[in-house]
Design an enzyme around this catalytic site. Structure first.
Site, mmCIF file in Angstrom:
data_model
loop_
_atom_site.group_PDB
_atom_site.id
_atom_site.type_symbol
_atom_site.label_atom_id
_atom_site.label_comp_id
_atom_site.label_asym_id
_atom_site.label_seq_id
_atom_site.Cartn_x
_atom_site.Cartn_y
_atom_site.Cartn_z
ATOM 1 N N GLU A 140 37.428 50.250 48.716
ATOM 2 C CA GLU A 140 38.248 51.121 49.315
ATOM 3 C C GLU A 140 37.682 52.776 49.167
ATOM 4 O O GLU A 140 38.089 53.601 49.912
ATOM 5 C CB GLU A 140 39.501 51.289 48.794
ATOM 6 C CG GLU A 140 40.346 49.920 48.844
ATOM 7 C CD GLU A 140 41.718 49.823 48.681
ATOM 8 O OE1 GLU A 140 42.084 50.610 47.847
ATOM 9 O OE2 GLU A 140 42.325 48.937 49.120
ATOM 10 N N GLU A 176 34.751 34.968 31.224
ATOM 11 C CA GLU A 176 34.999 36.068 30.504
ATOM 12 C C GLU A 176 34.881 36.029 29.035
ATOM 13 O O GLU A 176 34.797 37.063 28.247
ATOM 14 C CB GLU A 176 36.904 36.410 30.771
ATOM 15 C CG GLU A 176 37.411 35.667 29.944
ATOM 16 C CD GLU A 176 38.771 36.024 30.019
ATOM 17 O OE1 GLU A 176 39.662 36.090 28.913
ATOM 18 O OE2 GLU A 176 39.761 36.082 31.061
#
Length: 301
Positions: A79, A110
């Protein structure tokens, strides 16, 4: 047990709540996310102060995380271009499991500490880079591997976690603990833990962009118009900042490729676009600096 994993004592009968009470429980708990961020404000400010000189020196913002935390990092990174014209290559997001993990969980990704280190090294980290490492638990192996590699490369590391004393916080140059406590649904850190991380990322990246003169007053004057909505926004921003009518604002914007900063300076200084661009360049991109500077002579060519 980690606070983020501990069952909430307030909502032990959550599965029996009527819908209005369910809504109240989830919404009201979000206020604790805001309080946790407020409590961490001094450390957030410290992180911003440390990051700005490195970014000014040409560094990148690098986000590292897994699951919800990693996806929030991706969101913040993508963004920055439409909002602040920030080059995409200077906002890099590393997500455990790769790009596909943005849309579908990659089991076990992870837990791979070495992959975190490899992924970080693969982007060629340097001393001007700012690496934001996110993990609700604060002990995600993938993130800790990236933390070690980032420190090895001399990058600034900012660790963000939701448990006190977490390794990602204690091992980073600047550690930010967001003590959001237990979740309404125990262990579901996409709830207020995730909200608190989103607030922190918004705050850090936006504050850095303000310091880089991408905001004039409180207006996003360095946006990149990529659709009809954003083109219309450039006109509204220019009108608001200058008091010019819409026709004059649009004409100035068209003359400078819809660069709001340039249009504002051109209109308020009453100078041609090339002179406005020169003023901004001399002022390091600061609209205020350009408005306070003496206009350079117009070109004779």
């Amino acid at each position: 047990m980690l606070k983020t994993e501990t069952p909430s004592s307030e909502h032990a009968q959550l599965d029996q709540y009527p819908v209005p009470d369910l809504v109240a429980a989830f919404v009201d708990d979000q206020f604790n996310a805001v309080q946790a961020v407020r409590a961490a404000a001094p450390r957030i400010a410290e992180a911003i102060e440390a990051a700005v000189p490195r970014i000014e020196a040409g560094g990148r913002l690098v986000y590292v995380g897994a699951g919800t935390s990693g996806r929030l990092g991706v969101l913040d990174s993508v963004e920055l271009y439409p909002t602040f014209s920030w080059p995409p290559e200077r906002a890099v997001a590393l997500l455990a499991g790769g790009e596909g993990a943005m849309f579908k969980a990659v089991e076990g990704a992870e837990d791979d500490r070495e992959q975190g280190a490899r992924d970080l090294r693969s982007i060629g980290p340097g001393a001007s880079d700012v690496v934001l490492l996110l993990a609700a638990s604060g002990a995600t192996p993938y993130v800790l591997g990236a933390l070690h590699a980032a420190r090895e490369a001399g990058a600034l590391t900012i660790g963000i976690a939701n448990n006190a004393g977490a390794p990602v916080v204690t091992g980073a140059h600047v550690g930010i603990t967001l003590d959001t406590g237990t979740e309404v649904i125990s262990g579901s850190t996409r709830l207020k833990a995730g909200t608190s991380q989103k607030i922190v990322l918004n705050t850090i990246s936006s504050a850095i962009m303000v310091r880089l003169h991408k905001v004039y007053r409180n207006l996003m004057v360095d946006l990149k118009p990529t659709n009809a909505k954003l083109f219309a926004r450039t006109v509204r921003l220019t009108v608001h900042a200058t008091g010019a009518d819409e026709a004059a604002a649009r004409a100035a914007l068209e003359a400078c490729g819809f660069h709001v900063k340039v249009a504002i300076v051109a209109l308020l200084k009453k100078v041609p676009v090339p002179q406005a661009e020169s003023l901004l360049a001399r002022a390091g991109g600061s609209v205020r600096g350009a408005l306070n500077a003496e206009a350079p002579p117009a070109s004779l060519s």
